[in-house]
Design a protein around this motif. Structure first.
Motif, mmCIF file in Angstrom:
data_model
loop_
_atom_site.group_PDB
_atom_site.id
_atom_site.type_symbol
_atom_site.label_atom_id
_atom_site.label_comp_id
_atom_site.label_asym_id
_atom_site.label_seq_id
_atom_site.Cartn_x
_atom_site.Cartn_y
_atom_site.Cartn_z
ATOM 1 N N LYS A 1 0.836 -1.193 0.000
ATOM 2 C CA LYS A 1 0.000 0.000 0.000
ATOM 3 C C LYS A 1 0.874 1.247 0.000
ATOM 4 C CE LYS A 1 -3.822 -2.188 2.510
ATOM 5 N NZ LYS A 1 -4.711 -2.107 3.702
ATOM 6 N N LEU A 2 0.369 2.303 -0.609
ATOM 7 C CA LEU A 2 1.111 3.560 -0.644
ATOM 8 C C LEU A 2 0.889 4.386 0.609
ATOM 9 C CD1 LEU A 2 0.600 4.664 -4.352
ATOM 10 C CD2 LEU A 2 2.608 3.622 -3.316
ATOM 11 N N HIS A 3 -0.081 3.953 1.448
ATOM 12 C CA HIS A 3 -0.375 4.705 2.662
ATOM 13 C C HIS A 3 0.847 4.681 3.585
ATOM 14 C CE1 HIS A 3 -2.755 6.596 5.733
ATOM 15 N NE2 HIS A 3 -2.527 5.600 6.584
ATOM 16 N N ASN A 4 1.259 5.854 4.013
ATOM 17 C CA ASN A 4 2.412 6.028 4.907
ATOM 18 C C ASN A 4 3.746 5.642 4.250
ATOM 19 O OD1 ASN A 4 0.798 6.949 7.034
ATOM 20 N ND2 ASN A 4 0.489 4.886 7.822
ATOM 21 N N ARG A 5 3.774 5.500 2.932
ATOM 22 C CA ARG A 5 5.034 5.258 2.229
ATOM 23 C C ARG A 5 5.622 6.596 1.785
ATOM 24 N NH1 ARG A 5 5.887 -0.059 0.268
ATOM 25 N NH2 ARG A 5 7.818 0.817 -0.556
ATOM 26 N N GLU A 6 6.919 6.732 1.877
ATOM 27 C CA GLU A 6 7.579 7.961 1.469
ATOM 28 C C GLU A 6 7.841 7.914 -0.036
ATOM 29 O OE1 GLU A 6 11.057 8.734 3.716
ATOM 30 O OE2 GLU A 6 9.983 9.047 5.607
ATOM 31 N N ILE A 7 7.129 8.736 -0.771
ATOM 32 C CA ILE A 7 7.318 8.858 -2.218
ATOM 33 C C ILE A 7 7.859 10.260 -2.471
ATOM 34 C CG2 ILE A 7 6.234 8.787 -4.482
ATOM 35 C CD1 ILE A 7 6.250 6.102 -3.139
ATOM 36 N N GLU A 8 9.168 10.329 -2.707
ATOM 37 C CA GLU A 8 9.803 11.626 -2.913
ATOM 38 C C GLU A 8 10.260 11.828 -4.356
ATOM 39 O OE1 GLU A 8 11.678 12.690 1.389
ATOM 40 O OE2 GLU A 8 12.854 11.324 0.152
ATOM 41 N N TYR B 1 8.358 4.749 -7.160
ATOM 42 C CA TYR B 1 7.274 3.864 -7.588
ATOM 43 C C TYR B 1 7.812 2.555 -8.180
ATOM 44 C CZ TYR B 1 3.865 7.593 -6.923
ATOM 45 O OH TYR B 1 3.063 8.560 -6.382
ATOM 46 N N VAL B 2 9.063 2.568 -8.647
ATOM 47 C CA VAL B 2 9.666 1.342 -9.167
ATOM 48 C C VAL B 2 9.792 0.313 -8.054
ATOM 49 C CG1 VAL B 2 11.748 0.355 -10.190
ATOM 50 C CG2 VAL B 2 10.897 2.577 -10.978
ATOM 51 N N LYS B 3 10.285 0.726 -6.905
ATOM 52 C CA LYS B 3 10.436 -0.190 -5.776
ATOM 53 C C LYS B 3 9.084 -0.683 -5.281
ATOM 54 C CE LYS B 3 12.392 -0.554 -1.140
ATOM 55 N NZ LYS B 3 13.101 0.155 -0.049
ATOM 56 N N VAL B 4 8.100 0.211 -5.218
ATOM 57 C CA VAL B 4 6.764 -0.172 -4.754
ATOM 58 C C VAL B 4 6.154 -1.212 -5.688
ATOM 59 C CG1 VAL B 4 4.415 0.666 -4.382
ATOM 60 C CG2 VAL B 4 6.353 1.992 -3.556
ATOM 61 N N THR B 5 6.345 -1.026 -6.987
ATOM 62 C CA THR B 5 5.785 -1.967 -7.960
ATOM 63 C C THR B 5 6.453 -3.326 -7.855
ATOM 64 O OG1 THR B 5 5.365 -0.110 -9.464
ATOM 65 C CG2 THR B 5 5.261 -2.323 -10.396
ATOM 66 N N ARG B 6 7.765 -3.354 -7.680
ATOM 67 C CA ARG B 6 8.464 -4.639 -7.536
ATOM 68 C C ARG B 6 8.016 -5.375 -6.274
ATOM 69 N NH1 ARG B 6 13.566 -1.878 -9.262
ATOM 70 N NH2 ARG B 6 13.872 -2.392 -11.451
ATOM 71 N N GLU B 7 7.743 -4.650 -5.210
ATOM 72 C CA GLU B 7 7.339 -5.280 -3.951
ATOM 73 C C GLU B 7 5.875 -5.698 -3.950
ATOM 74 O OE1 GLU B 7 8.204 -2.409 -1.008
ATOM 75 O OE2 GLU B 7 10.374 -2.763 -1.019
ATOM 76 N N ALA B 8 5.125 -5.285 -4.971
ATOM 77 C CA ALA B 8 3.702 -5.613 -5.018
ATOM 78 C C ALA B 8 3.469 -7.104 -5.229
ATOM 79 C CB ALA B 8 3.009 -4.814 -6.124
#
Length: 226
Positions: free
Chosen positions: A88-95, A100-107
């Motif tokens: 989830k993107l909630h409470n994730r630091e997106i600077e 978003y590359v790391k978030v997508t790989r971890e999905a």
């Protein structure tokens, strides 16, 4: 609770609650005969006798209380890590956009992480469509002539094809249909340089730097703008 016949409740179409729903008692079903259970020895379905099945059935539906049933079922559970974790993107630091590359790989972790490519202006190409003319035979029907029936074939310069099925016959046009097939060609790059953002948007992004870590400020400072 004890697997016996009981009269339950139902609701009519008008919303009235009725005490008229009959439920039959629990009964022991047939033993497992699944081919998969016979194939995989770890399942042990064929090692449980009919007497053992009756004993387990009676113990659960006659001897146990509701609380004991809950404890029994919970004791059969085996805790395992989930094969797929939803990020989830909630409470994730997106600077940065690259975050978003790391978030997508971890999905997704299994069967393997998603393959992600961070694209820039050099990856965008002009897509050109060219159509190729293909000559093909018409749809075949039963008893239609085939290539083995050809006795003579002539190719004309204008693209016409004439054939003979018998040597004594006159040349006739080959029944054919014209098909158009698209072919995608990546001709050249769509952009030679990075696209520029508006001066107003650039200023807004500079204002946001106060909420971001110092090490990412250079990304926003070097954005092309006009």
């Amino acid at each position: 609770m004890q697997g016996k016949d009981y009269l339950g409740y139902s609701r009519s179409k008008t919303g009235q609650v009725l005490h008229n729903s009959e439920t039959q008692c629990r009964s022991l079903g047939p033993a497992c005969s699944s081919m998969k259970c016979l194939k995989y020895k770890k399942r042990h379905c064929n090692t449980i006798t009919h007497e053992e099945r009756l004993s387990i059935f009676k113990k659960i539906w006659t001897d146990m209380s509701w609380e004991q049933k809950q404890i029994y079922v919970a004791s059969l559970m085996e805790k395992r890590e989930t094969g797929r974790k939803y990020v989830k993107l909630h409470n994730r630091e997106i600077e940065l956009p690259t975050d978003y590359v790391k978030v997508t790989r971890e999905a997704r972790l299994k069967p393997e992480p998603y393959e992600v490519k961070y694209m820039n202006h050099t990856d965008l190409m002009i897509l050109e469509t060219k159509w190729y003319i293909i000559v093909s035979d018409q749809e075949k029907k039963a008893h239609d002539p085939t290539v083995t029936n050809l006795r003579e074939i002539h190719y004309q310069s204008e693209g016409k094809i004439q054939i003979k099925l018998q040597f004594q016959d006159e040349l006739t046009d080959l029944p054919q249909r014209i098909l158009k097939k698209p072919c995608m060609i990546y001709h050249q790059r769509l952009y030679t340089d990075r696209l520029k953002i508006s001066n107003k948007k650039y200023d807004h992004l500079q204002d946001l730097k106060s909420t971001l870590a110092d090490e990412v400020h250079s990304f926003y400072e070097n954005l092309p703008y006009e």
